[in-house]
Design a protein around this motif. Sequence first.
Motif, PDB file in Angstrom:
ATOM      1  N   GLY A   1      -2.303   7.907  -2.234  1.00  0.00           N
ATOM      2  CA  GLY A   1      -3.195   8.364  -1.172  1.00  0.00           C
ATOM      3  C   GLY A   1      -3.107   7.663   0.177  1.00  0.00           C
ATOM      4  O   GLY A   1      -3.858   8.015   1.095  1.00  0.00           O
ATOM      5  N   SER A   2      -2.231   6.665   0.319  1.00  0.00           N
ATOM      6  CA  SER A   2      -2.166   5.943   1.597  1.00  0.00           C
ATOM      7  C   SER A   2      -1.662   6.846   2.715  1.00  0.00           C
ATOM      8  O   SER A   2      -0.781   7.674   2.512  1.00  0.00           O
TER       9      SER A   2
ATOM     10  N   TYR B   1       0.811  -1.214   0.000  1.00  0.00           N
ATOM     11  CA  TYR B   1       0.000   0.000   0.000  1.00  0.00           C
ATOM     12  C   TYR B   1       0.843   1.262   0.000  1.00  0.00           C
ATOM     13  O   TYR B   1       0.324   2.373   0.069  1.00  0.00           O
TER      14      TYR B   1
ATOM     15  N   ARG C   1      -6.724   6.228   3.799  1.00  0.00           N
ATOM     16  CA  ARG C   1      -6.516   6.804   2.485  1.00  0.00           C
ATOM     17  C   ARG C   1      -6.998   8.247   2.398  1.00  0.00           C
ATOM     18  O   ARG C   1      -7.963   8.624   3.042  1.00  0.00           O
ATOM     19  N   HIS C   2      -6.319   9.013   1.588  1.00  0.00           N
ATOM     20  CA  HIS C   2      -6.746  10.374   1.250  1.00  0.00           C
ATOM     21  C   HIS C   2      -8.204  10.322   0.780  1.00  0.00           C
ATOM     22  O   HIS C   2      -8.546   9.491  -0.068  1.00  0.00           O
TER      23      HIS C   2
ATOM     24  N   GLY D   1      -3.080   1.543  -3.550  1.00  0.00           N
ATOM     25  CA  GLY D   1      -3.168   2.293  -2.302  1.00  0.00           C
ATOM     26  C   GLY D   1      -4.026   1.571  -1.285  1.00  0.00           C
ATOM     27  O   GLY D   1      -4.703   0.573  -1.604  1.00  0.00           O
ATOM     28  N   HIS D   2      -4.008   2.051  -0.054  1.00  0.00           N
ATOM     29  CA  HIS D   2      -4.739   1.379   1.018  1.00  0.00           C
ATOM     30  C   HIS D   2      -6.247   1.567   0.836  1.00  0.00           C
ATOM     31  O   HIS D   2      -6.712   2.639   0.480  1.00  0.00           O
TER      32      HIS D   2
END
Lengths: 361, 383
Positions: B152-153, B123, B289-290, B284-285
């Motif tokens: 975004g993570s 991630y 996350r963002h 990403g996560h």
Amino acid sequence: MTMAKKIKVAIGLSGGVDSSVAAYLLKQQGYEVIGLHLKLHDGIDPLHSRACCSLDSSLDARLVAHQLDIPFYVINLKESFQQYVIDPFVEQYQAGRTPNPCIECNKFIKFGAFLEKARQLGCDKLATGHYATIYQQNGRYRIKQAKDSAKDQTYMLYGLTQDQLAHIIMPLGDIDSKDTVRRIAMELDLTAATAQDSQDICFVPDDDHVAFLKQNVGSFEPGNFILDDQVIGQHSGIEHFTIGQRKGLGVSWPEPLYVTRLEAQDRTVQLGRAGDVFGKNLSGSQINLIYEDLAPGDTREVNAKIRYAQKAVPAKLIMDDNGSFRVYFKEDVRAITPGQSVVFYLDDDLYGGGIIESKLS
Amino acid sequence: MKTIYMDYSATTPMKPEVIEVMTDAFKHHYGNASSIHHIGQEAKVLLQQAREQVAQLIGAEAREIFFTAGGTESDNWAIQIALETKPGKHIITTNVEHHAVLHPLEALEKKGYRVTYLPVDEYGMVTPEQVEEAIEEDTILISVMYINNEIGSINPVEQIAEVAAKHGILFHTDGVQALGNTPIDMSTNKISMMSMSSHKIYGPKGVGALYIRKGVRTVPLIHGGAQERKVRAGTENIPGILGFAKAAELAGASLDQHIEKLSRLRDKLRDGIMNNISDAKYNGHPVLRHPGNVNICFKYIEGESLLLLLDMKGICASSGSACTSGSLDPSHVLMNIGLTHEIAHGSLRLTLGDFTTEQDVDTVIEEIKPIVERLREMSPLTE
């Protein structure tokens, strides 16, 4: 001109005056135009160069697109350019040949990977600012020399296939002279109108291909100068030389000497006197014919030239197997150079061309 | 053609309130905050109020906020502070940082510093344990980004700050993507320094700040004047700083709603794309996350063509960081989370923001499918 449905055309915008005016002409003709600028390498310091692909030119191209109100994108083909143009350029010199990278670039990059990209982006055609005219006759796409013979660029275009030609437009072919192009650019107040012509090899800084090669291969292997079967001196690498070269040999001799042959295997440079540089016959490979197809054994009377800036002279073309061929000139030509291209014409038509392999006696 | 802007992580449009504050500043508050006369003093007061507004957004004190020309300067400055105030030659960071951190560190390596680039998980995240294991005797700085700009993570920076504090090492985080997109409270964590940028939170470009916790020794990166308590020289960009402060105030006032709304739109966009297009990978996560970040790799296509075709439909997206566009090399972030060269090439980053509408999301979901399909039909990679 009106069209039922707008044909979408991608134009390669270099930032120079030719492609800028070509883009304008296309727009005038009613095409839906998208400007694409090719990023091919980052080898040249943009502050010290006017070569066609510098950072400067991408900005120029962007401004032109803005002025013409067409979408604009930079397309990065550095990987392909390295693989199909720069690497072979270096290898050719190492093999004792003198390559012409613009021809490879047109074949594999401008009208290869770039055309492919344009089609991916939904464009029906790719246009460029080349001075040449593409037309259709007898079910074939043919190329005529430009009206302004001083600007004719057909020499660089002989490698194009019928499939490529079906998707290419060259709006400047009908322009009578470069001055007209400049005038149109001035009238439109195109930012690029004052830009100079690009002529050098775009990825070689300062037009110094020896320095470029050295940077790419590290060091050159030295070898002997041979004259009349005698060693008359040492040279620091065959990469420094091309056929017909007289200056910068670094040997002192009572009469002027010229490079007549480069031997990659034993790294020798054969020298000769003025008369030895001329020849009448050559063999070649990788022939590509635009005008018509020929079969092995066929012959044609054509005009041929072995350098870009040269007048074509009468010659006989003989087709052999597998793309190889021979050319017999009616008069002596100077410096038949392996790696360079021989290009054939039939009146104003680009007939075809191929790579020079060797001078025949 | 309507423009649909989905590149908020590259930059944001300014909010009207911000423009209003700045216009007023340009017109009336032209004083130099260092001047003795009343016009200068007025600027000085506004500057201090702005500092308080920015501090408030992250639970800091005004005196811990130092204005800079943006996130990149803040990152460079934080590194410089560690170099000049701590004895030692070792720095710890991750292999997915923004280039504003990676490049200065690479330059330091040439000057004899040692840098540990912690490998991230799938991630793009590192653990506090990883960081602790990497600490050496002469480690002077740990720098781990708060939220990754491409995928975004969100990293566990508060726990990492704990680890750093335990060992008495400075901890810096690039908080450019985190500011205004996740709750940050400096009064409850141990982060030593955090970089911030105004133009990612609907403020003007060319302004940012470095949070420096009180007690952390500070040296200037830019010399030449007594501004910012003598550690950041140069006449203060009053209109820019006031704009930044207004943006911070607005962000603070609506942080919860902002996160909630964006997360919902983000997940709708993710589902709309992932459920409709096969052979796609969501990067990403999934949760940490963002709120506005969607990053997807489409197999068998090049991200570049996808971006251009989206743009022709009015949709502004990116393939990763805007700072690396123009380079065909796949993103270091995507490569370092373990993607292959081929898959990383087909990456698309869509980042949403306060002006994104439900309808924008619907339109993008609808437009993207035929484009991906078309590119796949033409792709030499599908055969």
